[in-house]
Scaffold this active site. Structure first.
Site, PDB file in Angstrom:
ATOM      1  N   GLU A 166     -27.957 -17.928  17.830  1.00  0.00           N
ATOM      2  CA  GLU A 166     -27.002 -18.181  16.628  1.00  0.00           C
ATOM      3  C   GLU A 166     -27.574 -17.422  15.546  1.00  0.00           C
ATOM      4  OE1 GLU A 166     -25.272 -22.216  14.474  1.00  0.00           O
ATOM      5  OE2 GLU A 166     -27.471 -22.152  15.064  1.00  0.00           O
ATOM      6  N   CYS A 203     -21.750 -24.114  11.856  1.00  0.00           N
ATOM      7  CA  CYS A 203     -22.312 -24.021  13.019  1.00  0.00           C
ATOM      8  C   CYS A 203     -21.400 -24.053  14.404  1.00  0.00           C
ATOM      9  CB  CYS A 203     -22.973 -25.655  13.177  1.00  0.00           C
ATOM     10  SG  CYS A 203     -21.605 -26.922  12.684  1.00  0.00           S
ATOM     11  N   GLU A 250     -26.082 -33.289  14.812  1.00  0.00           N
ATOM     12  CA  GLU A 250     -25.273 -32.170  15.036  1.00  0.00           C
ATOM     13  C   GLU A 250     -25.843 -30.827  14.821  1.00  0.00           C
ATOM     14  OE1 GLU A 250     -22.956 -29.179  13.991  1.00  0.00           O
ATOM     15  OE2 GLU A 250     -22.402 -30.421  12.288  1.00  0.00           O
ATOM     16  N   LYS A 256     -31.377 -36.677   2.097  1.00  0.00           N
ATOM     17  CA  LYS A 256     -32.308 -35.387   1.848  1.00  0.00           C
ATOM     18  C   LYS A 256     -31.666 -34.142   2.041  1.00  0.00           C
ATOM     19  CE  LYS A 256     -34.860 -32.509   3.217  1.00  0.00           C
ATOM     20  NZ  LYS A 256     -34.459 -31.151   2.618  1.00  0.00           N
TER      21      LYS A 256
END
Length: 493
Positions: free
Chosen positions: A396, A295, A261, A186
Site C-alpha cells: 500500500e 484506503c 478498517e 483520538k
C-alpha cells in the site's frame, strides 16, 4: 460562506482539546504543531495529550454513560442527531476549509462530501428509533417467556486517521450517539483540527457533557493508552494494518470489542468490453482522489490485453491534465500529500517502481515549482509493464500511483486480484451483466463497485476481508457493532 467568514481563524491559533464538556490542556502542558501540507506553514497548535488525559476522558465518558445520557430515550437521541446534522449543514463551508487547510483535501472535493456526511448523521438518526430485540418462543420446561434486549456497549474509544477527518469522525461518533454509547476520540496528530471543530458543533447542538470527548496527541502517547484502557468497552479504529494489529493486542486486557478498517491494495479490473470513456476517468480517480491517500484506492489496475495499450495511453493523458495545487483553490483537483514524511515514503515507491523494471508513462516526480515549492506535491503517476511481484503492485503506497497490469482471462485475473493479504475493495468495468455478477461474487473484497468507484451509502455496510480488518461501518450492521445483545428469561406460571 467564504473562507474569511469562518467562525474560527486557524492562523496562529491554539486549540485546546475537549474533555467532559470543557476545553482543556494536556496534563503535561505540552503542545504540538499542525501544518498546512500545501504551504508548510504552522496553522495551529494543539495539546499533546497522553495517558493521564486519556484517563480523565474515559472517566468523563463513563460518568456520562452512567448518568443523564443513559436516560435519553431513542427519540431524544434521534432529535439530537438531526440537530447536529442541521448544524453541520449550516457550517459546512467552515468544516471544508478546516479539512483543506489541515490535511490538503481539495476544497471542491470537501464540499462534495456534504451529502455523504450529512446523510450519515441523518441515517443514524433514523436508526436510533429502530433498535429492538426479539421475542423468542422456547422449548424449556414450564411457562417461560424469553426475549432479547439490545443495549449500548458503553464507552467507545475511537482512533481515526488523517486522510478523512470529517467523515471518519462522524462514522465513529454517529453510531455511538444513536445507540446510547459515549466516545473518546483520538484524531491523528497530522490533522486534529476538524475533530475539535466537530466537538464544538456537537456541544452547540446540546450533546451532554462527557458524551463526546476529543483527546489530541500521538499514537504511542494517546492512542495506545486508549486501546489498552480497562475502562473502555470497545475500540473502533481506521488506519494501517500494522497499527490495527497492535490495537488487537492492546485490547486483550479486558477483551474489549474491536472493529478495524485497515489497509488495502484494491484491484480494478477493466474488461475488453468496458466503456473506456467512463472507465478511464473513474479508474484514474479511484487512486488520484485525495492524492491517493485513501484506503480503498484502486491502485492495481488490471486491463484486458486487447485494450491495455490504448487504456494506459488514455490514462496517462488524463493524469497529465489534472490541475495540481493548494486545495483551497477551487480549481485544484489534486492537492498535497499530508506531510514531508509521507512525501518521502511515496518517492521511495516511485524509485522502487523504476528500479524493479516498471515503465513510467506519467508523473513519477515531486512538483516543486513556484507556489508548490513549500508543499508536499507529487504528480499523478502511472506505471505500465508492472508485474505482480513488484513492490508497487504488492504494498500500500498511499499516494497517487497506479500500477497497470495486463490480463487474458477472467479466471486468471480473479486469481491475481485475490493474491493479496488485503481485501477492502475492488472495481470492475464491463458492459456484460453476467461478467459483473460473476466477478462481484468471486473477488475477495468487502466492497465491489461495477462501472463506478467510491460509492459509499450510509445504508450499505462497508469493511474489509483478510488483513483489511473486520467489523462493518454503515448499514444496520454498523449499529450492531456498538450494541450488546442480552437474553432475558421470565417464568410466568
Amino acid at each position: 460562506m467564504t473562507v474569511d467568514q469562518t467562525r474560527h481563524s486557524l492562523d496562529g491559533r491554539h486549540r485546546p482539546m475537549f474533555i467532559g464538556g470543557a476545553w482543556v490542556e494536556a496534563a503535561s502542558g505540552q503542545t504540538m504543531e499542525t501544518r498546512n501540507p500545501a504551504t508548510g506553514e504552522i496553522i495551529a497548535t494543539v495539546p499533546r495529550g497522553g495517558k493521564r488525559d486519556i484517563e480523565r476522558a474515559v472517566a468523563a465518558a463513563r460518568n456520562a454513560f452512567d448518568g443523564p445520557w443513559s436516560r435519553f430515550k431513542p427519540h431524544e437521541r434521534q432529535k439530537l442527531l438531526l440537530k447536529i446534522a442541521d448544524l453541520f449543514e449550516r457550517h459546512w463551508e467552515e468544516i471544508c476549509v478546516s479539512d483543506t487547510t489541515d490535511m490538503g483535501l481539495p476544497i471542491v472535493r470537501a464540499r462534495g462530501n456534504a451529502n455523504r456526511v450529512l446523510g450519515m448523521l441523518r441515517y443514524y438518526a433514523g436508526m436510533a428509533t429502530a433498535i429492538h430485540g426479539q421475542s423468542i418462543q422456547n422449548s424449556l420446561a414450564g411457562d417461560i417467556v424469553s426475549y432479547t434486549r439490545k443495549e449500548p456497549v458503553g464507552v467507545v474509544g475511537a482512533i481515526i486517521p488523517w486522510n478523512a477527518p470529517t467523515a471518519a469522525s462522524v462514522w465513529k461518533i454517529g453510531p455511538a450517539l444513536a445507540t446510547g454509547c459515549t466516545v473518546v476520540l483520538k484524531p491523528s496528530e497530522e490533522a486534529p483540527l476538524t475533530p475539535l471543530l466537530i466537538a464544538e458543533l456537537m456541544a452547540d447542538a446540546g450533546v451532554p457533557d462527557g458524551v463526546v470527548n476529543i483527546v489530541t496527541g500521538t499514537g504511542p502517547e494517546a492512542g495506545a493508552p486508549l486501546a489498552e484502557h480497562m475502562g473502555v468497552d470497545k475500540i473502533v479504529f481506521t488506519g494501517s494494518t500494522a497499527t490495527g494489529q497492535s490495537i488487537v493486542r492492546a485490547s486483550a486486557g479486558n477483551l474489549k470489542r474491536v472493529s478495524l478498517e485497515l489497509g488495502g491494495k484494491s484491484p480494478v479490473i477493466v474488461c475488453a468490453d468496458a466503456d473506456l470513456e467512463r472507465a478511464v476517468p473513474v479508474a484514474a480517480m479511484s487512486v488520484f482522489a485525495n492524492s491517493g491517500q485513501i484506503c480503498i484506492a484502486g491502485s492495481r489496475l488490471f486491463v484486458a490485453r486487447s485494450i491495455h495499450d490504448e487504456f494506459v495511453a488514455r490514462l496517462a493523458a488524463y493524469a497529465g491534465a489534472l490541475r495540481i495545487g493548494n486545495g483551497i483553490d477551487p480549481n485544484t483537483e489534486i492537492g498535497p500529500l499530508i506531510s514531508p514524511r509521507q512525501l518521502d515514503r511515496v518517492q521511495g515507491y516511485l524509485r522502487a517502481g523504476t528500479e524493479e523494471g516498471a515503465r513510467l508513462v506519467a508523473g513519477g516526480n515531486r512538483l516543486s515549482d513556484g507556489a508548490l515549492a513549500a508543499g508536499n506535491f507529487v504528480a499523478p503517476t502511472v506505471f505500465a509493464g508492472v508485474s505482480d511481484i513488484m513492490r508497487i503492485a504488492r504494498e500500500e503506497i498511499f499516494g497517487p500511483v497506479i500500477s497497470a497490469l495486463s490480463f487474458d482471462t477472467l479466471d486468471e485475473v480473479v486469481r491475481r486480484a485475490n493474491d493479496t493479504p488485503y481485501g477492502l475493495a475492488a472495481g470492475v468495468f464491463t458492459r456484460d451483466l453476467a461478467t459483473a455478477h460473476q466477478l462481484s461474487r468471486r473477488l475477495h473484497a468487502g466492497s465491489v463497485w461495477v462501472n463506478t468507484y467510491h460509492a459509499i451509502d450510509p445504508a450499505v455496510p462497508f469493511g474489509g476481508y483478510k488483513m483489511s480488518g473486520y467489523g462493518r461501518e454503515g448499514g444496520a450492521e454498523h449499529l450492531d457493532e456498538y450494541l450488546n445483545t442480552k437474553g432475558v428469561f421470565i417464568r410466568i406460571d
